[in-house]
Design a protein around this motif. Structure first.
Motif, PDB file in Angstrom:
ATOM      1  N   GLY A 270       0.979  -1.044  -0.223  1.00 36.28           N
ATOM      2  CA  GLY A 270      -0.005   0.450   0.177  1.00 36.28           C
ATOM      3  C   GLY A 270       0.525   1.088   0.207  1.00 36.28           C
ATOM      4  O   GLY A 270       0.552   1.850  -0.634  1.00 36.28           O
ATOM      5  N   ILE A 271       2.183   1.792   0.997  1.00 32.67           N
ATOM      6  CA  ILE A 271       2.397   2.432   1.390  1.00 32.67           C
ATOM      7  C   ILE A 271       3.584   2.672  -0.648  1.00 32.67           C
ATOM      8  O   ILE A 271       3.505   3.489  -1.072  1.00 32.67           O
ATOM      9  CB  ILE A 271       3.684   2.289   2.095  1.00 32.67           C
ATOM     10  CG1 ILE A 271       2.833   2.319   3.323  1.00 32.67           C
ATOM     11  CG2 ILE A 271       4.859   3.663   2.181  1.00 32.67           C
ATOM     12  CD1 ILE A 271       2.310   3.202   3.838  1.00 32.67           C
ATOM     13  N   GLY A 272       3.912   1.398  -0.929  1.00 35.92           N
ATOM     14  CA  GLY A 272       4.352   2.039  -2.277  1.00 35.92           C
ATOM     15  C   GLY A 272       3.455   2.349  -3.354  1.00 35.92           C
ATOM     16  O   GLY A 272       4.048   2.852  -4.715  1.00 35.92           O
ATOM     17  N   LEU A 273       2.249   1.839  -3.194  1.00 33.62           N
ATOM     18  CA  LEU A 273       1.096   2.167  -4.343  1.00 33.62           C
ATOM     19  C   LEU A 273       1.379   3.921  -3.789  1.00 33.62           C
ATOM     20  O   LEU A 273       1.257   4.820  -5.469  1.00 33.62           O
ATOM     21  CB  LEU A 273       0.272   1.749  -4.999  1.00 33.62           C
ATOM     22  CG  LEU A 273       0.980   0.426  -5.292  1.00 33.62           C
ATOM     23  CD1 LEU A 273      -1.202  -0.044  -4.476  1.00 33.62           C
ATOM     24  CD2 LEU A 273       0.293   0.390  -6.387  1.00 33.62           C
ATOM     25  N   TRP A 274       1.408   4.057  -2.671  1.00 34.19           N
ATOM     26  CA  TRP A 274       0.904   5.566  -2.478  1.00 34.19           C
ATOM     27  C   TRP A 274       2.146   6.258  -2.689  1.00 34.19           C
ATOM     28  O   TRP A 274       1.451   7.520  -3.095  1.00 34.19           O
ATOM     29  CB  TRP A 274       0.406   5.482  -1.308  1.00 34.19           C
ATOM     30  CG  TRP A 274      -0.013   6.554  -0.330  1.00 34.19           C
ATOM     31  CD1 TRP A 274       0.708   7.914  -0.643  1.00 34.19           C
ATOM     32  CD2 TRP A 274      -0.138   6.936   1.035  1.00 34.19           C
ATOM     33  NE1 TRP A 274       0.116   9.054   0.370  1.00 34.19           N
ATOM     34  CE2 TRP A 274      -0.090   8.412   1.638  1.00 34.19           C
ATOM     35  CE3 TRP A 274      -0.050   5.662   1.710  1.00 34.19           C
ATOM     36  CZ2 TRP A 274      -0.594   8.788   2.766  1.00 34.19           C
ATOM     37  CZ3 TRP A 274      -1.144   6.382   3.472  1.00 34.19           C
ATOM     38  CH2 TRP A 274      -1.302   7.730   3.745  1.00 34.19           C
ATOM     39  N   ASP A 275       3.298   6.167  -2.530  1.00 35.84           N
ATOM     40  CA  ASP A 275       4.229   6.974  -2.917  1.00 35.84           C
ATOM     41  C   ASP A 275       4.487   7.293  -4.091  1.00 35.84           C
ATOM     42  O   ASP A 275       4.855   8.412  -4.705  1.00 35.84           O
ATOM     43  CB  ASP A 275       5.604   5.999  -2.285  1.00 35.84           C
ATOM     44  CG  ASP A 275       6.793   7.128  -2.412  1.00 35.84           C
ATOM     45  OD1 ASP A 275       7.424   7.263  -3.151  1.00 35.84           O
ATOM     46  OD2 ASP A 275       6.922   7.640  -1.439  1.00 35.84           O
ATOM     47  N   VAL A 276       4.182   6.527  -4.640  1.00 38.89           N
ATOM     48  CA  VAL A 276       4.624   6.495  -6.727  1.00 38.89           C
ATOM     49  C   VAL A 276       3.580   7.372  -6.800  1.00 38.89           C
ATOM     50  O   VAL A 276       3.827   8.462  -7.784  1.00 38.89           O
ATOM     51  CB  VAL A 276       4.933   5.418  -7.437  1.00 38.89           C
ATOM     52  CG1 VAL A 276       5.200   6.178  -8.741  1.00 38.89           C
ATOM     53  CG2 VAL A 276       5.877   4.656  -7.295  1.00 38.89           C
ATOM     54  N   SER A 277       2.304   7.234  -6.841  1.00 40.03           N
ATOM     55  CA  SER A 277       1.153   8.389  -6.793  1.00 40.03           C
ATOM     56  C   SER A 277       1.352   9.739  -6.718  1.00 40.03           C
ATOM     57  O   SER A 277       1.482  10.162  -7.400  1.00 40.03           O
ATOM     58  CB  SER A 277       0.239   6.991  -6.868  1.00 40.03           C
ATOM     59  OG  SER A 277      -0.243   6.991  -5.590  1.00 40.03           O
ATOM     60  N   GLN A 278       2.171   9.509  -5.576  1.00 37.89           N
ATOM     61  CA  GLN A 278       2.043  10.871  -4.753  1.00 37.89           C
ATOM     62  C   GLN A 278       3.179  11.634  -5.561  1.00 37.89           C
ATOM     63  O   GLN A 278       3.210  12.723  -5.720  1.00 37.89           O
ATOM     64  CB  GLN A 278       1.884  11.100  -3.450  1.00 37.89           C
ATOM     65  CG  GLN A 278       3.085  10.178  -2.729  1.00 37.89           C
ATOM     66  CD  GLN A 278       3.519  10.911  -0.948  1.00 37.89           C
ATOM     67  OE1 GLN A 278       2.342  10.111  -0.841  1.00 37.89           O
ATOM     68  NE2 GLN A 278       4.521  10.284  -0.466  1.00 37.89           N
ATOM     69  N   ASN A 279       3.786  11.248  -5.908  1.00 40.03           N
ATOM     70  CA  ASN A 279       5.291  11.470  -6.935  1.00 40.03           C
ATOM     71  C   ASN A 279       5.145  12.149  -8.403  1.00 40.03           C
ATOM     72  O   ASN A 279       5.548  13.148  -8.118  1.00 40.03           O
ATOM     73  CB  ASN A 279       6.009  10.826  -6.316  1.00 40.03           C
ATOM     74  CG  ASN A 279       7.036  10.860  -5.157  1.00 40.03           C
ATOM     75  OD1 ASN A 279       7.924  11.697  -4.680  1.00 40.03           O
ATOM     76  ND2 ASN A 279       7.257  10.412  -4.184  1.00 40.03           N
ATOM     77  N   ILE A 280       3.899  11.291  -8.753  1.00 41.41           N
ATOM     78  CA  ILE A 280       3.627  11.443 -10.066  1.00 41.41           C
ATOM     79  C   ILE A 280       3.083  12.809  -9.899  1.00 41.41           C
ATOM     80  O   ILE A 280       3.002  13.445 -11.182  1.00 41.41           O
ATOM     81  CB  ILE A 280       2.532  10.679 -10.832  1.00 41.41           C
ATOM     82  CG1 ILE A 280       3.642   9.131 -10.857  1.00 41.41           C
ATOM     83  CG2 ILE A 280       2.548  11.028 -11.592  1.00 41.41           C
ATOM     84  CD1 ILE A 280       2.959   8.195 -11.710  1.00 41.41           C
ATOM     85  N   GLU A 281       1.440  13.106  -9.277  1.00 43.79           N
ATOM     86  CA  GLU A 281       0.571  13.804  -9.014  1.00 43.79           C
ATOM     87  C   GLU A 281       1.620  15.230  -8.849  1.00 43.79           C
ATOM     88  O   GLU A 281       0.793  16.273  -9.281  1.00 43.79           O
ATOM     89  CB  GLU A 281      -0.516  13.866  -8.163  1.00 43.79           C
ATOM     90  CG  GLU A 281      -1.307  14.978  -7.566  1.00 43.79           C
ATOM     91  CD  GLU A 281      -2.130  15.041  -8.802  1.00 43.79           C
ATOM     92  OE1 GLU A 281      -2.730  16.139  -8.962  1.00 43.79           O
ATOM     93  OE2 GLU A 281      -2.320  14.083  -9.276  1.00 43.79           O
ATOM     94  N   GLY A 282       2.775  15.219  -8.003  1.00 39.50           N
ATOM     95  CA  GLY A 282       3.685  16.850  -6.954  1.00 39.50           C
ATOM     96  C   GLY A 282       3.814  17.166  -8.391  1.00 39.50           C
ATOM     97  O   GLY A 282       4.540  18.590  -8.654  1.00 39.50           O
ATOM     98  N   ALA A 283       4.707  16.197  -9.254  1.00 40.35           N
ATOM     99  CA  ALA A 283       5.445  16.090 -10.649  1.00 40.35           C
ATOM    100  C   ALA A 283       4.715  17.158 -11.728  1.00 40.35           C
ATOM    101  O   ALA A 283       4.946  17.979 -12.245  1.00 40.35           O
ATOM    102  CB  ALA A 283       5.927  15.359 -11.213  1.00 40.35           C
ATOM    103  N   ASP A 284       3.190  16.152 -11.897  1.00 37.03           N
ATOM    104  CA  ASP A 284       2.275  16.845 -12.643  1.00 37.03           C
ATOM    105  C   ASP A 284       1.785  18.736 -11.826  1.00 37.03           C
ATOM    106  O   ASP A 284       1.819  19.334 -13.158  1.00 37.03           O
ATOM    107  CB  ASP A 284       1.245  16.242 -12.736  1.00 37.03           C
ATOM    108  CG  ASP A 284       0.310  16.701 -14.152  1.00 37.03           C
ATOM    109  OD1 ASP A 284       0.750  17.489 -14.840  1.00 37.03           O
ATOM    110  OD2 ASP A 284      -1.178  15.675 -14.112  1.00 37.03           O
ATOM    111  N   VAL A 285       1.054  18.629 -10.785  1.00 40.71           N
ATOM    112  CA  VAL A 285       1.114  20.111 -10.529  1.00 40.71           C
ATOM    113  C   VAL A 285       2.972  21.075 -10.450  1.00 40.71           C
ATOM    114  O   VAL A 285       1.898  22.228 -11.212  1.00 40.71           O
ATOM    115  CB  VAL A 285       1.064  19.611  -8.991  1.00 40.71           C
ATOM    116  CG1 VAL A 285       1.056  20.901  -7.840  1.00 40.71           C
ATOM    117  CG2 VAL A 285      -0.126  19.343  -8.782  1.00 40.71           C
TER     118      VAL A 285
END
Length: 407
Positions: free
Chosen positions: A122-137
């Motif tokens: 769960g943490i692994g999925l969460w971590d990558v997706s939050q970084n992708i969202e952060g990079a998009d923002v």
């Protein structure tokens, strides 16, 4: 026939400020989860009546779960979008956290191990997706903000550690603590992603072409030279950060004869330096460029490491810890930004870079511990000088590229 009035352009645009705030919150909650568990690891050994070595095996369950999830997270984000992937990862982490709490309540080692494995996923999925969202923002804002998201993680971890210490002092049991945290995680990861940027897919007219491209994308990211070089840079940076997190306090106690409380304070200084640099370092990246700041960061980390290792007193060691923390702060978020320069390939490439970084973050510190048994801990820390030097030499790989341009 009159046409239906269209909303103004501004109303149809995603709210970048809301997306940034939601991403900031998600990073902070991620840090809170990490610290809520890590700060009370001594309580786990007491509840389960296990040795330090057996506790290490339990921690390995989290690492294995994360390392399984990280390489596939980019594909999951490509299918579900960042918002739904954060929800999925957060809910899985919450359920697994509840499983850990119930297993601890029953003093069941196997149940704890299985729950920790799924917590890692769960943490692994969460971590990558939050970084992708952060990079998009960050990309849409047109200014560097990724380091501030990672500062939110550090801040959340600091708050989590304080909560853990406070509840331990008050005599609140770890199972009750974890159940409360899982409730917070479930609510936050369900609500906050509502404000993420909208997930976009290829036009339906190009569906056949899109399907042909989508399948090899995750695999091809592992063959992309620039992505792998960025991953090596991030690997050196996360090893630097992980070594500081795990060994600064112990090295101060063993090498300088400091009290345990003083060693803990030295660790706090290191974390504070990293957090402050992540909050305020974005401006330096905008002014001087990603590559120049990355090289300066690695040089500062190397200088701080050397000063800490060779310091003859606590004051010099503290100065070294500060410089080390400043140097370690920005490289990982800059690596995430570099991997996501082209939004079309961001999910797969961030997944690759994250995987390489977390391998170093999870495996590096234990290897330094084994080396420390042979040489002493402070001299052993000099081993991370080699990956720091490699990261400094390869920093040019993080140079920004145009979306869709040559890689």
């Amino acid at each position: 026939m009159t046409s239906r009035p269209q909303p103004p352009v501004e109303a149809r645009r995603p709210n970048l400020n809301a997306a940034a705030a939601a991403t900031f919150l998600v990073f902070g909650i991620n840090g809170l989860v990490f610290a809520s568990w890590a700060a009370r690891i001594p309580a786990v050994t007491d509840i389960l009546h296990i040795t330090a070595g057996q506790m290490g095996s339990l921690l390995l369950c989290v690492a294995v779960g994360s390392l399984i999830a990280l390489p596939t997270a980019g594909h999951v984000v490509g299918r579900l979008g960042t918002a739904n992937t954060v929800r999925a990862g957060g809910l899985l982490a919450a359920v697994a956290g509840a499983g850990v709490a119930l297993s601890l309540g029953a003093a069941a080692v196997p149940g704890t191990a299985v729950s920790l494995f799924f917590l890692g996923i769960g943490i692994g999925l969460w971590d990558v997706s939050q970084n992708i969202e952060g990079a998009d923002v960050e990309h849409r804002l047109g200014r560097t903000i990724m380091p501030q998201f990672h500062a939110a993680f550090s801040g959340g971890a600091f708050v989590g550690a304080l909560i853990g210490a406070g509840l331990s002092t008050l005599g609140v049991g770890l199972p009750e603590h974890l159940l409360a945290i899982t409730a917070v995680v479930a609510v936050a990861t369900l609500i906050a992603p509502r404000f993420f940027l909208p997930h976009t897919t290829e036009p339906a007219a190009a569906a056949g072409e899109a399907d042909a491209v989508r399948k090899p994308r995750a695999a091809s990211a592992w063959r992309d030279g620039r992505t792998l070089l960025i991953g090596v840079v991030v690997l050196g940076a996360t090893l630097t950060e992980g070594a500081g997190n795990d060994w600064i306090a112990k090295a101060a106690v063993d090498g300088l004869g400091a009290e345990q409380s003083t060693g803990a304070l030295l660790f706090a200084v290191f974390v504070l330096a990293m957090t402050a640099m992540r909050f305020f370092g974005g401006r330096a990246i905008d002014v001087y460029g990603r590559v120049a700041v990355l090289r300066a960061s690695m040089a500062a980390a190397a200088a701080g490491l050397a000063l800490f290792v060779f310091a003859g007193n606590l004051w010099l060691a503290t100065a070294g810890a500060v410089l080390w923390g400043v140097g370690a702060a920005l490289a990982f978020p800059m690596g995430m930004s570099a991997a996501a320069d082209d939004p079309k390939h961001a999910a797969a490439r961030v997944s690759v870079v994250s995987t390489l970084g977390y391998i170093a973050f999870l495996a590096g510190p234990p290897l330094l511990g084994y080396l420390g048994d042979l040489t002493g801990l402070r001299p052993a820390l000099l081993a991370i000088g080699a990956p720091i030097l490699v990261a400094l030499l390869l920093a040019g790989a993080a140079r920004p590229v145009r979306a869709g341009g040559p890689q």
